[in-house]
Design a protein around this motif. Structure first.
Motif, short mmCIF file in Angstrom:
data_model
loop_
_atom_site.label_atom_id
_atom_site.label_comp_id
_atom_site.label_asym_id
_atom_site.label_seq_id
_atom_site.Cartn_x
_atom_site.Cartn_y
_atom_site.Cartn_z
N SER A 156 -4.64 -0.62 -3.69
CA SER A 156 -5.57 0.42 -3.25
C SER A 156 -5.83 0.23 -1.76
O SER A 156 -5.55 -0.82 -1.19
N GLN A 178 2.19 2.18 -3.25
CA GLN A 178 1.11 2.38 -4.22
C GLN A 178 0.94 1.20 -5.17
O GLN A 178 0.65 1.36 -6.35
N GLN A 184 -2.57 7.48 2.00
CA GLN A 184 -2.74 7.98 0.64
C GLN A 184 -4.23 7.98 0.34
O GLN A 184 -4.75 7.02 -0.21
N TYR A 185 -4.87 9.02 0.74
CA TYR A 185 -6.33 9.12 0.59
C TYR A 185 -6.60 10.31 -0.32
O TYR A 185 -6.46 11.46 0.09
N THR A 186 -6.97 10.04 -1.55
CA THR A 186 -7.13 11.08 -2.55
C THR A 186 -8.58 11.57 -2.62
O THR A 186 -9.48 10.98 -2.01
N ARG A 187 -8.79 12.59 -3.40
CA ARG A 187 -10.16 13.08 -3.65
C ARG A 187 -11.00 11.98 -4.30
O ARG A 187 -12.19 11.87 -4.02
N ASN A 188 -10.39 11.19 -5.16
CA ASN A 188 -11.11 10.07 -5.78
C ASN A 188 -11.54 9.04 -4.74
O ASN A 188 -12.63 8.48 -4.83
N ASP A 189 -10.67 8.79 -3.76
CA ASP A 189 -11.03 7.87 -2.68
C ASP A 189 -12.22 8.41 -1.90
O ASP A 189 -13.16 7.68 -1.57
N TYR A 200 0.84 -1.20 0.00
CA TYR A 200 0.00 0.00 0.00
C TYR A 200 0.88 1.26 0.00
O TYR A 200 0.65 2.19 -0.77
#
Length: 120
Positions: free
Chosen positions: A77, A74, A104-109, A71
């Motif tokens: 997920s 990367q 690693q928590y993105t806007r998509n997540d 994770y």
């Protein structure tokens, strides 16, 4: 059928003070949707002690650490990492925090999580 791993995961002889690790990968076909690999390697007891691994849960501990490594780099997920580690997202977040690994928590997540919540 076991297949030897051809990559290098560690080598040197014990007399030189190094550690020896042997890795054996066995592919198993299961009745589940995902085929799995059974990975076996020898870990010197001193390394397990230094890493704080408990003999009673060492397989699960190593699996969780490997999942966190994947994770962090990367390769997985967040949801797949939690699934493979057998942990909730909150427990996974906490373990990463304790180890000093940034999430690693993105806007998509966030968008995906919000969509899941809308469907509940």
């Amino acid at each position: 059928m076991a297949m030897p791993y051809n990559g290098s995961i560690g080598s040197s002889n014990a007399a030189a003070g190094g550690c020896h690790a042997a890795l054996l990968i066995e592919k198993k076909t299961l009745s589940t949707p995902m085929n799995t690999l059974n990975v076996h390697f020898d870990l010197p007891k001193i390394v397990a002690l230094q890493a704080g691994l408990n003999a009673d849960s060492i397989s699960q501990d190593v699996k969780q650490m490997f999942t966190i490594f994947l994770y962090e780099h990367q390769r997985l997920s967040l949801s797949k990492a939690c699934e493979l580690a057998g942990m909730s997202q909150w427990d996974f977040f906490e373990m990463n925090r304790q180890l000093g690994i940034p999430m690693q928590y993105t806007r998509n997540d966030l968008a995906a999580d919000m969509e899941k919540l809308r469907n509940v």
